[in-house]
Design a protein around this motif. Structure first.
Motif, PDB file in Angstrom:
ATOM      1  N   ALA A 116      -5.323   5.857   1.171  1.00 19.31           N
ATOM      2  CA  ALA A 116      -3.941   5.868   0.677  1.00 19.31           C
ATOM      3  C   ALA A 116      -3.181   4.600   1.061  1.00 19.31           C
ATOM      4  O   ALA A 116      -2.104   4.337   0.526  1.00 19.31           O
ATOM      5  CB  ALA A 116      -3.214   7.098   1.212  1.00 19.31           C
ATOM      6  N   LEU A 117      -3.749   3.825   1.979  1.00 21.92           N
ATOM      7  CA  LEU A 117      -3.166   2.535   2.365  1.00 21.92           C
ATOM      8  C   LEU A 117      -4.024   1.387   1.826  1.00 21.92           C
ATOM      9  O   LEU A 117      -4.104   0.327   2.437  1.00 21.92           O
ATOM     10  CB  LEU A 117      -3.059   2.445   3.895  1.00 21.92           C
ATOM     11  N   SER A 118      -4.679   1.638   0.706  1.00 26.49           N
ATOM     12  CA  SER A 118      -5.554   0.650   0.058  1.00 26.49           C
ATOM     13  C   SER A 118      -6.650   0.172   1.002  1.00 26.49           C
ATOM     14  O   SER A 118      -7.051  -0.996   0.982  1.00 26.49           O
ATOM     15  CB  SER A 118      -4.746  -0.545  -0.455  1.00 26.49           C
ATOM     16  N   GLY A 119      -7.133   1.089   1.841  1.00 27.12           N
ATOM     17  CA  GLY A 119      -8.221   0.769   2.749  1.00 27.12           C
ATOM     18  C   GLY A 119      -7.788   0.070   4.025  1.00 27.12           C
ATOM     19  O   GLY A 119      -8.626  -0.287   4.848  1.00 27.12           O
ATOM     20  N   SER A 120      -6.494  -0.126   4.200  1.00 23.95           N
ATOM     21  CA  SER A 120      -5.994  -0.763   5.430  1.00 23.95           C
ATOM     22  C   SER A 120      -6.030   0.222   6.589  1.00 23.95           C
ATOM     23  O   SER A 120      -5.955   1.432   6.394  1.00 23.95           O
ATOM     24  CB  SER A 120      -4.561  -1.238   5.241  1.00 23.95           C
ATOM     25  N   ARG A 121      -6.118  -0.322   7.772  1.00 22.10           N
ATOM     26  CA  ARG A 121      -6.007   0.482   8.992  1.00 22.10           C
ATOM     27  C   ARG A 121      -4.529   0.546   9.358  1.00 22.10           C
ATOM     28  O   ARG A 121      -3.861  -0.498   9.423  1.00 22.10           O
ATOM     29  CB  ARG A 121      -6.804  -0.152  10.122  1.00 22.10           C
ATOM     30  N   PRO A 122      -3.995   1.732   9.611  1.00 23.16           N
ATOM     31  CA  PRO A 122      -2.580   1.845   9.975  1.00 23.16           C
ATOM     32  C   PRO A 122      -2.185   0.922  11.128  1.00 23.16           C
ATOM     33  O   PRO A 122      -1.104   0.319  11.092  1.00 23.16           O
ATOM     34  CB  PRO A 122      -2.420   3.319  10.354  1.00 23.16           C
ATOM     35  N   ILE A 123      -3.039   0.757  12.109  1.00 23.24           N
ATOM     36  CA  ILE A 123      -2.727  -0.084  13.261  1.00 23.24           C
ATOM     37  C   ILE A 123      -2.407  -1.520  12.842  1.00 23.24           C
ATOM     38  O   ILE A 123      -1.603  -2.209  13.481  1.00 23.24           O
ATOM     39  CB  ILE A 123      -3.873  -0.043  14.305  1.00 23.24           C
ATOM     40  N   ASN A 124      -3.000  -1.970  11.725  1.00 21.66           N
ATOM     41  CA  ASN A 124      -2.773  -3.331  11.251  1.00 21.66           C
ATOM     42  C   ASN A 124      -1.473  -3.491  10.460  1.00 21.66           C
ATOM     43  O   ASN A 124      -1.111  -4.606  10.095  1.00 21.66           O
ATOM     44  CB  ASN A 124      -3.949  -3.803  10.397  1.00 21.66           C
ATOM     45  N   LEU A 125      -0.790  -2.384  10.214  1.00 21.10           N
ATOM     46  CA  LEU A 125       0.441  -2.430   9.416  1.00 21.10           C
ATOM     47  C   LEU A 125       1.697  -2.240  10.258  1.00 21.10           C
ATOM     48  O   LEU A 125       2.807  -2.223   9.724  1.00 21.10           O
ATOM     49  CB  LEU A 125       0.391  -1.343   8.336  1.00 21.10           C
ATOM     50  N   LEU A 126       1.541  -2.099  11.557  1.00 26.85           N
ATOM     51  CA  LEU A 126       2.660  -1.733  12.415  1.00 26.85           C
ATOM     52  C   LEU A 126       3.580  -2.881  12.786  1.00 26.85           C
ATOM     53  O   LEU A 126       4.657  -2.653  13.345  1.00 26.85           O
ATOM     54  CB  LEU A 126       2.147  -1.059  13.691  1.00 26.85           C
ATOM     55  N   ASP A 127       3.225  -4.099  12.441  1.00 23.75           N
ATOM     56  CA  ASP A 127       4.030  -5.238  12.872  1.00 23.75           C
ATOM     57  C   ASP A 127       5.229  -5.524  11.974  1.00 23.75           C
ATOM     58  O   ASP A 127       6.087  -6.339  12.319  1.00 23.75           O
ATOM     59  CB  ASP A 127       3.174  -6.493  13.019  1.00 23.75           C
ATOM     60  N   THR A 128       5.329  -4.832  10.829  1.00 26.14           N
ATOM     61  CA  THR A 128       6.487  -5.014   9.951  1.00 26.14           C
ATOM     62  C   THR A 128       7.122  -3.664   9.645  1.00 26.14           C
ATOM     63  O   THR A 128       6.464  -2.619   9.677  1.00 26.14           O
ATOM     64  CB  THR A 128       6.101  -5.682   8.616  1.00 26.14           C
ATOM     65  N   PHE A 129       8.414  -3.707   9.323  1.00 26.75           N
ATOM     66  CA  PHE A 129       9.102  -2.472   8.960  1.00 26.75           C
ATOM     67  C   PHE A 129       8.460  -1.860   7.718  1.00 26.75           C
ATOM     68  O   PHE A 129       8.259  -0.649   7.643  1.00 26.75           O
ATOM     69  CB  PHE A 129      10.595  -2.745   8.714  1.00 26.75           C
ATOM     70  N   GLN A 130       8.138  -2.712   6.732  1.00 25.86           N
ATOM     71  CA  GLN A 130       7.527  -2.216   5.492  1.00 25.86           C
ATOM     72  C   GLN A 130       6.183  -1.540   5.772  1.00 25.86           C
ATOM     73  O   GLN A 130       5.884  -0.481   5.216  1.00 25.86           O
ATOM     74  CB  GLN A 130       7.349  -3.350   4.494  1.00 25.86           C
ATOM     75  N   ARG A 183       5.217  -0.127   8.602  1.00 21.87           N
ATOM     76  CA  ARG A 183       5.474   1.146   9.296  1.00 21.87           C
ATOM     77  C   ARG A 183       5.970   2.200   8.313  1.00 21.87           C
ATOM     78  O   ARG A 183       5.602   3.369   8.401  1.00 21.87           O
ATOM     79  CB  ARG A 183       6.459   0.942  10.438  1.00 21.87           C
ATOM     80  N   ALA A 184       6.770   1.784   7.341  1.00 19.64           N
ATOM     81  CA  ALA A 184       7.256   2.716   6.323  1.00 19.64           C
ATOM     82  C   ALA A 184       6.101   3.260   5.488  1.00 19.64           C
ATOM     83  O   ALA A 184       6.075   4.450   5.152  1.00 19.64           O
ATOM     84  CB  ALA A 184       8.292   2.034   5.428  1.00 19.64           C
ATOM     85  N   MET A 185       5.150   2.409   5.163  1.00 26.97           N
ATOM     86  CA  MET A 185       3.970   2.853   4.398  1.00 26.97           C
ATOM     87  C   MET A 185       3.167   3.869   5.207  1.00 26.97           C
ATOM     88  O   MET A 185       2.733   4.899   4.667  1.00 26.97           O
ATOM     89  CB  MET A 185       3.099   1.644   4.033  1.00 26.97           C
ATOM     90  N   VAL A 186       2.972   3.592   6.483  1.00 26.97           N
ATOM     91  CA  VAL A 186       2.227   4.513   7.352  1.00 26.97           C
ATOM     92  C   VAL A 186       2.982   5.830   7.469  1.00 26.97           C
ATOM     93  O   VAL A 186       2.391   6.908   7.366  1.00 26.97           O
ATOM     94  CB  VAL A 186       1.988   3.875   8.743  1.00 26.97           C
ATOM     95  N   ARG A 187       4.293   5.755   7.655  1.00 25.91           N
ATOM     96  CA  ARG A 187       5.115   6.964   7.775  1.00 25.91           C
ATOM     97  C   ARG A 187       5.030   7.795   6.494  1.00 25.91           C
ATOM     98  O   ARG A 187       4.961   9.028   6.541  1.00 25.91           O
ATOM     99  CB  ARG A 187       6.555   6.564   8.091  1.00 25.91           C
ATOM    100  N   ASP A 188       5.018   7.134   5.342  1.00 22.21           N
ATOM    101  CA  ASP A 188       4.910   7.829   4.060  1.00 22.21           C
ATOM    102  C   ASP A 188       3.584   8.595   3.962  1.00 22.21           C
ATOM    103  O   ASP A 188       3.560   9.750   3.543  1.00 22.21           O
ATOM    104  CB  ASP A 188       5.043   6.830   2.909  1.00 22.21           C
ATOM    105  N   VAL A 189       2.497   7.951   4.358  1.00 19.08           N
ATOM    106  CA  VAL A 189       1.182   8.616   4.320  1.00 19.08           C
ATOM    107  C   VAL A 189       1.160   9.795   5.284  1.00 19.08           C
ATOM    108  O   VAL A 189       0.658  10.871   4.949  1.00 19.08           O
ATOM    109  CB  VAL A 189       0.040   7.616   4.613  1.00 19.08           C
ATOM    110  N   LEU A 190       1.724   9.616   6.463  1.00 19.72           N
ATOM    111  CA  LEU A 190       1.790  10.728   7.420  1.00 19.72           C
ATOM    112  C   LEU A 190       2.589  11.892   6.840  1.00 19.72           C
ATOM    113  O   LEU A 190       2.219  13.056   7.005  1.00 19.72           O
ATOM    114  CB  LEU A 190       2.401  10.266   8.737  1.00 19.72           C
ATOM    115  N   GLY A 191       3.668  11.585   6.136  1.00 24.11           N
ATOM    116  CA  GLY A 191       4.462  12.631   5.489  1.00 24.11           C
ATOM    117  C   GLY A 191       3.670  13.387   4.447  1.00 24.11           C
ATOM    118  O   GLY A 191       3.764  14.617   4.343  1.00 24.11           O
TER     119      GLY A 191
END
Length: 68
Positions: A36-50, A52-60
């Motif tokens: 759902a994150l186009s194959g990205s690891r959530p840990i690699n997306l945490l450095d920007t607000f955008q 983190r928002a994507m990760v939060r959306d998937v968690l939701g």
């Protein structure tokens, strides 16, 4: 500014802990490639607000049972 980022990260980790019952599962999920994150690891997306928002959306979606 950095304090806002830290608080957002803490909020995200707290949210993920409320969804997954185990810290081990949380750590594993953040390290896995998530389709759902186009194959990205959530840990690699945490450095920007955008990111983190994507990760939060998937968690939701996981919380609501939406796995597609």
């Amino acid at each position: 500014m950095q304090s806002e980022q830290i608080l957002d990260l803490l909020s995200l980790f707290s949210y993920s802990s409320s969804i997954f019952d185990s810290d081990d599962i949380v750590r594993g999920w953040f390290s896995c490639e998530i389709p759902a994150l186009s194959g990205s690891r959530p840990i690699n997306l945490l450095d920007t607000f955008q990111g983190r928002a994507m990760v939060r959306d998937v968690l939701g979606r996981i919380e609501r049972g939406e796995f597609s």
